[in-house]
Design a protein around this motif. Structure first.
Motif, mmCIF file in Angstrom:
data_model
loop_
_atom_site.group_PDB
_atom_site.id
_atom_site.type_symbol
_atom_site.label_atom_id
_atom_site.label_comp_id
_atom_site.label_asym_id
_atom_site.label_seq_id
_atom_site.Cartn_x
_atom_site.Cartn_y
_atom_site.Cartn_z
ATOM 1 N N ARG A 268 -8.830 -13.423 -4.523
ATOM 2 C CA ARG A 268 -8.459 -12.640 -3.348
ATOM 3 C C ARG A 268 -9.581 -12.483 -2.323
ATOM 4 N N PRO A 316 -2.058 -12.573 3.449
ATOM 5 C CA PRO A 316 -2.153 -11.115 3.283
ATOM 6 C C PRO A 316 -2.888 -10.685 2.017
ATOM 7 N N GLU A 317 -2.896 -11.516 0.992
ATOM 8 C CA GLU A 317 -3.536 -11.071 -0.262
ATOM 9 C C GLU A 317 -5.051 -11.264 -0.268
ATOM 10 N N ALA A 366 -7.845 -5.717 9.147
ATOM 11 C CA ALA A 366 -7.747 -4.921 7.925
ATOM 12 C C ALA A 366 -8.093 -5.769 6.711
ATOM 13 N N LEU A 479 -10.264 -3.022 -5.670
ATOM 14 C CA LEU A 479 -9.894 -1.687 -5.169
ATOM 15 C C LEU A 479 -8.545 -1.702 -4.453
ATOM 16 N N SER A 480 -7.981 -0.528 -4.283
ATOM 17 C CA SER A 480 -6.694 -0.405 -3.586
ATOM 18 C C SER A 480 -6.826 -0.929 -2.157
ATOM 19 N N PRO A 481 -6.027 -1.921 -1.795
ATOM 20 C CA PRO A 481 -6.136 -2.468 -0.440
ATOM 21 C C PRO A 481 -5.781 -1.436 0.634
ATOM 22 N N ASP A 482 -4.899 -0.499 0.310
ATOM 23 C CA ASP A 482 -4.528 0.521 1.293
ATOM 24 C C ASP A 482 -5.679 1.487 1.536
ATOM 25 N N ALA A 483 -6.290 1.931 0.446
ATOM 26 C CA ALA A 483 -7.410 2.862 0.589
ATOM 27 C C ALA A 483 -8.545 2.201 1.365
ATOM 28 N N GLN A 516 6.821 3.612 7.247
ATOM 29 C CA GLN A 516 7.233 3.475 5.854
ATOM 30 C C GLN A 516 7.918 4.735 5.331
ATOM 31 N N PRO B 161 -12.457 4.259 -5.016
ATOM 32 C CA PRO B 161 -12.508 3.452 -6.229
ATOM 33 C C PRO B 161 -11.691 3.980 -7.390
ATOM 34 N N GLY B 164 -7.501 5.366 -5.326
ATOM 35 C CA GLY B 164 -6.742 4.590 -4.350
ATOM 36 C C GLY B 164 -6.270 5.401 -3.163
ATOM 37 N N VAL B 165 -6.951 6.502 -2.869
ATOM 38 C CA VAL B 165 -6.654 7.280 -1.659
ATOM 39 C C VAL B 165 -7.977 7.540 -0.926
ATOM 40 N N ARG B 517 1.996 5.393 -0.064
ATOM 41 C CA ARG B 517 2.070 3.991 -0.429
ATOM 42 C C ARG B 517 2.276 3.859 -1.937
ATOM 43 N N ASN B 519 0.921 1.879 -3.859
ATOM 44 C CA ASN B 519 -0.375 1.682 -4.515
ATOM 45 C C ASN B 519 -1.048 2.996 -4.899
ATOM 46 N N PHE B 538 -2.046 -2.865 -8.504
ATOM 47 C CA PHE B 538 -1.874 -2.853 -7.054
ATOM 48 C C PHE B 538 -1.070 -4.044 -6.559
ATOM 49 N N ASP B 539 -0.308 -3.813 -5.496
ATOM 50 C CA ASP B 539 0.159 -4.908 -4.649
ATOM 51 C C ASP B 539 -1.004 -5.161 -3.696
ATOM 52 N N TYR B 540 -1.615 -6.327 -3.806
ATOM 53 C CA TYR B 540 -2.877 -6.541 -3.106
ATOM 54 C C TYR B 540 -2.731 -6.955 -1.652
ATOM 55 N N LYS B 541 -1.512 -6.992 -1.141
ATOM 56 C CA LYS B 541 -1.359 -7.360 0.279
ATOM 57 C C LYS B 541 -2.086 -6.352 1.152
ATOM 58 N N ARG B 542 -2.914 -6.885 2.039
ATOM 59 C CA ARG B 542 -3.636 -6.023 2.970
ATOM 60 C C ARG B 542 -2.759 -5.737 4.173
#
Lengths: 543, 543
Positions: A268, A316-317, A366, A479-483, A516, B161, B164-165, B517, B519, B538-542
């Motif tokens: 990734r 995206p990944e 991002a 790590l969480s991609p959203d965070a 969302q 870490p 995830g928030v 989310r 995640n 995680f869904d790793y899509k950014r």
């Protein structure tokens, strides 16, 4: 795979006409020429494909038609200027796609404002019909807005009342921050599905003027001619051609002339390598014009821009991009010097402004960015900005090998961030004195000097280097991609805020939140139910 | 129903000790004294109940103990200062509750900074153990941070870490904007679950100093004494008592002395009426001290504050608040004049700063506000700010009835918004000249004058009044509550941004996005799986 390259001969949705100092960009969206299936682009509504053409047109006007002083945006459809982003496209898109779509359209509108602010081209929105939602947001990105007074045509932002989402392309921010419309009036306007027409739209500051149908074209033309005639004292430059960017695609790499993108999809992350200029030619402005789009600063940054867009939308990944460079520091510095010497020449100015936009695109991407500074790299001057734009940088500390970075005039303000600061100013908010110190250092920095100066994050030695980079990559991509997206959006833009940073930070973050929420995209959400016989049903809890 | 009232005798989690000019606020969270079921407050972690006590303590120090010059925040638990917001509480809370929880804790931290900036009290975080997450965010809201050097205790922001928030209480913004930590170091710190200790934490600017365990208490005490001794040239004021706010609850109303909240739950709106002061007494500072918490400006705004918090947390479906006022304009103006005359007196200063905080709480409340200006109302001076803070205002236009509004000194800067502007400055960004014009108008404005001056949104006449208000209410409460929240957050804060607006706008919006989310909160999300044998996926899509 979404293709970001196009040219006027290939446009489906826009007509670009150049008549002396006036460019006319006419929207005429072909409803079946969509980027994806499942929707029709009625009423000059748009999808990403339409906006890719618009972005291309604006870029081409700047490079290919520098003689243009006024750009008129209008529509070839009767009674409608533009109905904004296509709702069915939004309704059927993934969250990630919506977010990337909005980001790109925002960058296109900021590019209009960048052209207006720095190259002095005046953008006129000639609304020959209704401009709703993204249609009005496109108008408000222009310098002036004229609306036909036909008893029917209006400007509107119907997103909140009709769709339960926000105008996603800077509309709310530009209402109150650019046109400085009174906040209570902005509130009324933004909740009024049918929008405002004629005199009231003018009184409230939503448009600059309104003309009856019979006089509309003449009045706009007369105003445009007036603008053009006051600016005809300058020599008329001749543009250069922007040829297609050649890129060789393989399963896990994109190879350009000066840029290489290597994709490590399993892990990734990607390596994005930029090669420095090959020679050190001092070039006159005329020679630069002659070189045109093969000139390194233009070609390399066009390639970098393309790679960034590709990464955002088609990969995206990939969560982390390791920025690398290859070449001679002295060559980069020589190019910077050359550009800086001729910075008032139209083409050099456009090239530098383009570099700035590409770097801002990187700031706003991002994905995490780590700069990897090794022997043979050339993070100097304009390319040092890549390291300064990164979330972190790693520089090898090995006394036996030459590893250096260096500043140039390009780190002093030519390539500003969206917040208006240089990347050095952003970096040294706590110690502004360090900026002068760093810039006064006229030699390259070796690793220890760079660390001492605060220009890099980590300086592992030879023994630890491989492991430390590997671990840093593994850790980041776990790590969480959203965070990470939220964290990076917060840490990258310290200091002042501008309209741009408000659009990408505050407004976009709220829009993404709403995008969302079940009230928008759930089974009973407003976006889901738009145009259907069913009605949206909201959970009315305020959050 | 969540109760926002408390007092030191009732605290479960904090000890407030006053010793001359030094207040010590010691955290000692009782793990079973939770606001809801399903979690234990281990390791000095907190829920909203803990923060309500903290907010109360800070407020009381300001009003009841003005002699205090330094506030020390520390913990009574060994080796731990505070572990931040309780993860299990967050994991089991609704999205709306999480958002409101974060907003309140943010306001509490901003109240610390407000006290420091405007009342000159110095806040010292004495970290006798690890401060992680919200624990470090509490520390970073203080002026100075000291960390014990015991080989173990660290400061950390492990949200990204581990959970995830984002650190949800301003941490990221304060890292780079308040402590101006280099962005790459902030990036490293914010992704390092274990945080940083001792010397490195100091070198990076995360703490101000670190002392060995054996010297920690003495070193902090010595520093505190030093601070106190440099400030002992002033006369020591004696505080007033903040008594409980009396409120009569019925099924659809809250009745205070000066505030009435009427809930129309079926229609999803509320009327919030504030009654103006009853007399026009000119009061000396000593008389104001004697009146204490029954003095109108303090009592009315404490009640308003309480009503706003109640609306936010206990009445989530109320989407619109109609602000109304009752009383004599001349009385409000007289109170303003009296306050303004004595604005340098400690209590008057605290009262005015409190009014400012309550109005900012209103600006930041995720409900729509309409001001309804009718005969018998008194939107003047400080209460005019309510109308200016509203998303819209409606003022009856009836020549047969007296309907007026009026400005006072309080509209010139005493009650700033979070963005640092007055509400008049925010309103007239396009025409700053209007501000002087409006302030120079020393008489009340009738409806036509108010409309002409741009102070109100609509001025319906007698015949339309009832219908127009009813329709406006119906229309507003029919819209998507999420879209309105995002829209209002964008339109209310035009112009400059400050650390506060960045925290409530940019950072909060991203946090809210992440908070819903998958995640974070999905079945495989990091927040959901924290502390369980299962691991986050995680869904790793950014995005």
């Amino acid at each position: 795979m979404i293709n970001f390259q196009t040219s006027p001969e290939q446009y489906h949705h826009w007509k670009l006409e150049i008549d002396g100092a006036v460019a006319t960009l006419s929207m005429d969206v072909q409803e079946d020429e969509t980027l994806n299936e499942g929707y029709k682009l009625k009423l000059n509504s748009y999808d990403l494909g339409v906006d890719i053409e618009l972005a291309d047109a604006i870029q081409r006007i700047r490079f290919e038609h520098p003689e243009v002083r006024v750009v008129v945006l209008t529509s070839l459809k009767p009674r409608i200027f533009c109905a904004g982003a296509n709702i069915y496209m939004l309704g059927t898109s993934s969250h990630a796609f919506k977010v990337n779509f909005c980001k790109f359209t925002n960058e296109t509108r900021c590019a209009i404002e960048d052209d207006s602010a720095h190259s002095g081209r005046r953008y006129i929105a000639a609304l020959n019909g209704t401009a709703s939602g993204g249609g009005y947001e496109l108008a408000i990105a222009c310098d002036e807005i004229y609306l036909v007074d036909d008893g029917n045509s209006a400007v509107s932002l119907p997103e909140v009342p009709l769709l339960g989402v926000l105008p996603g392309t800077g509309g709310l921010t530009r209402l109150v921050d650019k046109r400085k419309i009174r906040r209570d009036r902005a509130d009324v306007f933004s909740t009024l599905a049918e929008g405002l027409k004629g005199k009231r739209a003018k009184d409230w500051g939503l448009i600059d003027d309104t003309f009856a149908t019979s006089k509309f074209q003449d009045s706009v033309n007369a105003h445009v001619q007036e603008l053009v005639s006051t600016k005809n004292d300058q020599q008329t430059p001749v543009g250069i051609k922007l040829n297609p960017i050649n890129v060789e695609l393989s399963s896990d790499a994109l190879e350009y002339k000066y840029v290489r993108l290597s994709l490590h999809r399993e892990q990734r992350y990607a390596d994005l390598t930029i090669r420095g200029p090959e020679g050190r030619p001092e070039m006159s402005p005329e020679e630069i014009e002659q070189a045109g789009d093969i000139y390194w600063p233009l070609r390399a940054y066009r390639e970098l821009d393309h790679a960034l867009l590709h990464l955002r939308v088609n990969e995206p990944e990939i969560g982390l991009v390791c920025l690398r460079s290859e070449g001679e520091i002295s060559n980069v510095i020589a190019v910077d010097k050359n550009l800086f010497t001729h910075k008032d020449h139209w083409l050099v100015r456009e090239i530098i402004l383009h570099m700035g936009r590409v770097l801002r695109r990187l700031d706003l991407t991002a994905k995490s960015f780590f700069s990897i500074i090794e022997p043979g790299s050339c993070f100097a001057g304009n390319l040092l900005e890549l390291a300064l734009a990164s979330d972190r940088s790693y520089m090898l500390n090995d006394p036996d090998q030459k590893v250096e970075i260096m500043t140039s005039e390009f780190n002093t303000g030519a390539l500003p961030m969206s917040n208006g600061l240089t990347r050095l100013q952003s970096r040294f908010l706590a110690e502004p004195g360090k900026i002068e110190e760093v810039l006064a250092h006229k030699d390259p920095f070796d690793t220890e000097a760079a660390e001492e100066a605060g220009l890099i994050t980590f300086a592992p030695d030879d023994l630890d280097w491989e492991d430390e980079i590997r671990l840093a990559i593994e850790e980041r991509t776990s790590l969480s991609p959203d965070a990470l997206t939220g964290m990076e959006a917060s840490l990258r833009f310290a200091g002042p805020e501008t309209m741009d940073t408000k659009i990408y930070g505050r407004l976009t973050a709220w829009q993404n939140w709403i995008f969302q929420r079940p009230n928008a995209v759930g089974e009973h959400g407003a976006l889901t139910n738009y145009g259907k016989p069913t009605k949206a049903q909201f959970d009315y809890k305020r959050t």
